[in-house]
Design a protein around this motif. Structure first.
Motif, short mmCIF file in Angstrom:
data_model
loop_
_atom_site.label_atom_id
_atom_site.label_comp_id
_atom_site.label_asym_id
_atom_site.label_seq_id
_atom_site.Cartn_x
_atom_site.Cartn_y
_atom_site.Cartn_z
N ASN A 17 25.02 9.55 -40.04
CA ASN A 17 24.53 10.83 -39.52
C ASN A 17 23.46 10.66 -38.43
O ASN A 17 22.84 11.62 -38.01
CB ASN A 17 24.00 11.72 -40.65
CG ASN A 17 22.82 11.10 -41.37
OD1 ASN A 17 22.54 9.91 -41.23
ND2 ASN A 17 22.13 11.90 -42.15
N LEU A 18 23.24 9.43 -37.96
CA LEU A 18 22.31 9.18 -36.85
C LEU A 18 23.08 9.38 -35.54
O LEU A 18 24.13 8.77 -35.33
CB LEU A 18 21.76 7.75 -36.91
CG LEU A 18 20.80 7.35 -35.79
CD1 LEU A 18 19.53 8.18 -35.85
CD2 LEU A 18 20.48 5.87 -35.87
N VAL A 19 22.55 10.26 -34.67
CA VAL A 19 23.26 10.62 -33.46
C VAL A 19 22.35 10.62 -32.24
O VAL A 19 21.12 10.69 -32.36
CB VAL A 19 23.91 12.02 -33.59
CG1 VAL A 19 24.95 12.05 -34.69
CG2 VAL A 19 22.87 13.10 -33.80
N VAL A 20 22.97 10.56 -31.06
CA VAL A 20 22.29 10.78 -29.80
C VAL A 20 22.91 12.04 -29.20
O VAL A 20 24.11 12.08 -28.91
CB VAL A 20 22.46 9.59 -28.83
CG1 VAL A 20 21.88 9.92 -27.46
CG2 VAL A 20 21.81 8.34 -29.38
N ILE A 21 22.10 13.08 -29.05
CA ILE A 21 22.54 14.34 -28.47
C ILE A 21 22.18 14.33 -26.99
O ILE A 21 21.04 14.05 -26.62
CB ILE A 21 21.86 15.54 -29.17
CG1 ILE A 21 22.18 15.52 -30.67
CG2 ILE A 21 22.29 16.85 -28.53
CD1 ILE A 21 21.38 16.53 -31.48
N LEU A 22 23.17 14.64 -26.14
CA LEU A 22 22.94 14.67 -24.69
C LEU A 22 22.76 16.13 -24.28
O LEU A 22 23.73 16.87 -24.16
CB LEU A 22 24.13 14.06 -23.96
CG LEU A 22 24.51 12.65 -24.40
CD1 LEU A 22 25.81 12.23 -23.76
CD2 LEU A 22 23.40 11.68 -24.08
N ASP A 23 21.52 16.53 -24.07
CA ASP A 23 21.22 17.90 -23.67
C ASP A 23 21.04 17.93 -22.16
O ASP A 23 19.95 17.66 -21.63
CB ASP A 23 19.96 18.40 -24.38
CG ASP A 23 19.75 19.89 -24.21
OD1 ASP A 23 20.37 20.48 -23.30
OD2 ASP A 23 18.96 20.46 -24.98
#
Length: 72
Positions: A17-23
């Motif tokens: 559940n570790l993620v990198v969100i690209l905003d």
């Protein structure tokens, strides 16, 4: 690498559940843990440049994504 949509943003799953969100609108990456439809715990935001986005989208593995997100 698994890519998903989370909160309207491209998101790359690093592990479980570790993620990198690209905003893109906020010009930042967000490294966090997600649980269903919400963030859990502490998150880390890092400004991102076009060069950084290119590194993320062309990364060969999850470690490269994480490094590119932290470098900006």
């Amino acid at each position: 690498m698994k890519k998903i949509r989370f909160d309207g943003c491209d998101t790359i799953v690093i592990k479980d559940n570790l993620v990198v969100i690209l905003d893109i609108e906020a010009e930042c990456t967000i490294i966090t843990k997600i649980d269903g439809d919400s963030w859990t715990g502490i998150h880390f935001e890092s400004p991102i440049s076009v060069k950084g986005l290119h590194k993320i989208y062309t990364a060969e593995n999850e470690l490269d994504v994480l490094i590119a997100a932290l470098e900006g």
